[in-house]
Enzyme design. Structure first.
Site, PDB file in Angstrom:
ATOM      1  N   HIS A  83       7.392 -11.860   6.939  1.00  0.00           N
ATOM      2  CA  HIS A  83       8.401 -11.962   7.988  1.00  0.00           C
ATOM      3  C   HIS A  83       8.003 -10.961   9.067  1.00  0.00           C
ATOM      4  O   HIS A  83       7.978  -9.760   8.812  1.00  0.00           O
ATOM      5  CB  HIS A  83       9.799 -11.669   7.428  1.00  0.00           C
ATOM      6  N   GLU A  86       9.756  -7.680   9.650  1.00  0.00           N
ATOM      7  CA  GLU A  86       9.923  -6.754   8.518  1.00  0.00           C
ATOM      8  C   GLU A  86       8.603  -6.006   8.380  1.00  0.00           C
ATOM      9  O   GLU A  86       7.639  -6.497   7.789  1.00  0.00           O
ATOM     10  CB  GLU A  86      10.297  -7.532   7.254  1.00  0.00           C
ATOM     11  N   HIS A 190       8.644  -6.888   1.821  1.00  0.00           N
ATOM     12  CA  HIS A 190       9.645  -7.273   2.832  1.00  0.00           C
ATOM     13  C   HIS A 190      10.534  -6.084   3.191  1.00  0.00           C
ATOM     14  O   HIS A 190      10.318  -4.972   2.718  1.00  0.00           O
ATOM     15  CB  HIS A 190      10.505  -8.419   2.292  1.00  0.00           C
ATOM     16  N   GLU A 281      11.597  -5.285  -1.448  1.00  0.00           N
ATOM     17  CA  GLU A 281      12.369  -5.015  -0.231  1.00  0.00           C
ATOM     18  C   GLU A 281      12.378  -3.510  -0.071  1.00  0.00           C
ATOM     19  O   GLU A 281      12.856  -2.787  -0.946  1.00  0.00           O
ATOM     20  CB  GLU A 281      13.798  -5.540  -0.393  1.00  0.00           C
TER      21      GLU A 281
HETATM   22 ZN   LIG Z   1      11.659 -10.944   4.333  1.00  0.00          ZN
END
Ligand SMILES: [Zn+2]
Ligand SMILES: *[C@@H]1O[C@H](CO)[C@@H](O)[C@H](O)[C@H]1NC(C)=O
Ligand SMILES: *[C@@H]1O[C@H](CO)[C@@H](O)[C@H](O)[C@H]1NC(C)=O
Ligand SMILES: *[C@@H]1O[C@H](CO)[C@@H](O)[C@H](O)[C@H]1NC(C)=O
Ligand SMILES: *[C@@H]1O[C@H](CO)[C@@H](O)[C@H](O)[C@H]1NC(C)=O
Length: 443
Positions: A83, A86, A190, A281
């Site tokens: 992404h 990110e 991410h 994350e």
């Molecule tokens: Zn992501």
């Protein structure tokens, strides 16, 4: 004057390492090219393809033999910035490259890691998204690729056939990459939360759905892998660090139980790539101020290294025929783990199975050969920087058994196994919620 000269020396990047800032795609390409020249003995730079706007998808390989696979050496990968907005993973992976190149043959852990595995790092899977990104904590400008597609929804999905046949260039590049290398372990970096999320991300409400989780046959290994990261991270294990986050016990979550998603990369890696991948994350804010980057690196560095070492879990080896030649496409199944696609030996006849310590019964099957079942006692490999080596020697089907055939397991087509029409039908309310989440919260 001596003082300014000294001052200049002190601030050169080479004495302090790579600067903590956001390098654009051109700068990343230049940096990786320099690294691969300066450390050509143990690094190799190549591009696995181009983005929609023609930017290279650079991968730096590090290891004692960076240019090719060696028997018994597991292949590991980290992927960042899928992404585009990110960005912490992208920064951390460049810092990791800096750390590994400076530490090789100096730092014992780095040296052992790079001598025992081959490490592939793709700092940015979505460079177009990065270049168009807003420097914003929450919103999604830059998340998608140039065609406006969310790359983490664009992979084939084992639980659904409904996520389109059009694959984006960036996704095709990763799928081809997975065919070329036998990856064993991976993580996809991410931002927008702080948690380690593991497969499955999707379900069609078959037997994998247990409570609110979509549970894979290797759930025990995935939980161990996710915890290895979260417990080695300075705060992820606390589980509720972001202002609006769920209370993630131990800082880990089943992907589906957090929120279901279709066409994700981690399920694809696991089901079809035989590569166990988790999604990390790494920051509440997707695009944090540069001043926070050194702290993020310190928080994640031990976790990034500890996770890499897990590539040595379990069992590895070759399947050989009666002449001692490697056998490709033999299935290597662990009793009690019915994988959607069986784990198969690669072109070197090699297999790798990440398993926690314990006793396992393994069945090896190949057409024209007697099925072979052996029980193996598996120790904890990461401490020794090697999974247990165990080869299997097959025998041809004997002449008096010519009427028998060896039935080799194939992929279970989960998407067709269960009633398709009944799956994932959102009510208007959940559709609206999903849209809002998509805009604001998805990581
Ligand atoms: Zn992501
Ligand atoms: C590569 O080596 C040159 C010459 O020693 C040095 O100036 C440069 O900083 C090095 N770059 C990296 C990324 O290691
Ligand atoms: C790692 O490999 C290098 C290059 O082959 C070798 O010189 C070094 O002794 C090895 N170190 C360890 C700890 O295995
Ligand atoms: C192994 O399987 C792959 C994929 O199905 C196939 O392309 C390849 O030809 C097979 N190799 C052998 C030696 O059977
Ligand atoms: C595995 O088997 C060995 C004997 O081969 C036994 O000593 C050991 O207790 C078993 N371990 C487990 C975890 O069952």
């Amino acid at each position: 004057m001596l003082f300014p000269v000294l001052f200049c020396l002190w601030i050169t990047p080479s004495s302090f390492g790579l600067e903590f800032r956001y390098h654009n795609s051109v700068q990343v390409g230049q940096y990786l090219t320099e690294v691969s020249k300066n450390y050509s003995d143990f690094t190799h730079l190549h591009s696995i393809g181009q983005s929609v706007e023609g930017r290279e998808l650079w991968v730096l390989i590090l290891g004692q033999n960076p240019r090719q696979h060696r028997t018994g050496i597991p292949e590991f990968k980290y992927v960042g910035n899928m992404h585009g907005n990110e960005v912490v993973g992208r920064v951390l992976l460049l810092q990791l490259i800096d750390y590994l190149t400076k530490g090789y043959l100096r730092d014992p852990l780095v040296t052992r890691l790079l001598n025992s595995s081959r490490v592939h790092i793709l700092p940015s899977m979505n460079p177009d998204g990065f270049e168009s990104s807003g420097r914003d904590c929450l919103y999604s400008q830059g998340r998608f690729n140039k065609n406006g597609v969310d790359l983490n929804r664009n992979f084939p999905d084992a639980f659904s056939s409904g996520n389109g046949q059009l694959r984006e260039k960036e996704v095709v590049a990763v799928m081809e990459w997975l065919k070329k290398e036998t990856f064993v372990l991976s993580a996809n970096l991410h931002g927008g939360a702080v948690v380690a999320s593991y497969p499955y991300d999707n379900s069609n409400r078959g037997s994998e759905l247990q409570g609110s989780s979509s549970v894979s046959p290797d759930n025990d290994v995935f939980i161990h892998l996710a915890k290895t990261y979260s417990l080695s991270h300075s705060s992820m294990h606390k589980g509720d660090i972001c202002y609006d986050s769920k209370d993630f016990t131990d800082g880990i979550t089943n992907g589906y139980s957090w929120y279901p998603l279709e066409g994700g990369m981690q399920d694809y890696n696991y089901v079809w790539g035989q590569c166990l991948e988790i999604t990390l994350e790494l920051s509440c804010c997707k695009f944090p101020p540069e001043s926070e980057l050194p702290g993020l690196w310190e928080a994640n560095r031990p976790a990034l290294l500890a996770y890499m070492q897990q590539v040595h879990l379990g069992l590895k080896g070759q399947v050989l025929d009666s002449n001692g030649s490697p056998v490709q496409n033999a299935s290597v199944e662990v009793q009690g783990r019915r994988n959607l696609c069986p784990f198969m030996t690669d072109r070197n006849g090699e297999y790798f199975r990440l398993l926690l310590p314990g006793n396992y019964t393994i069945t090896v099957t190949h057409p024209g050969h007697e099925p072979l079942t052996e029980t193996v006692s598996v120790p904890y490999g990461p401490d020794r920087f090697s999974a247990l080596s165990h080869n299997f020697q097959l025998q041809k089907l004997s002449s008096h058994s010519t009427l028998r055939t060896t039935v080799q397991p194939t992929c279970v087509s989960s998407g067709l196994q269960y009633n398709h029409g009944a799956t994932l039908l959102p009510s208007a309310f959940t559709a609206l919620t999903a849209l809002l989440l998509h805009r604001l919260l998805l990581s």
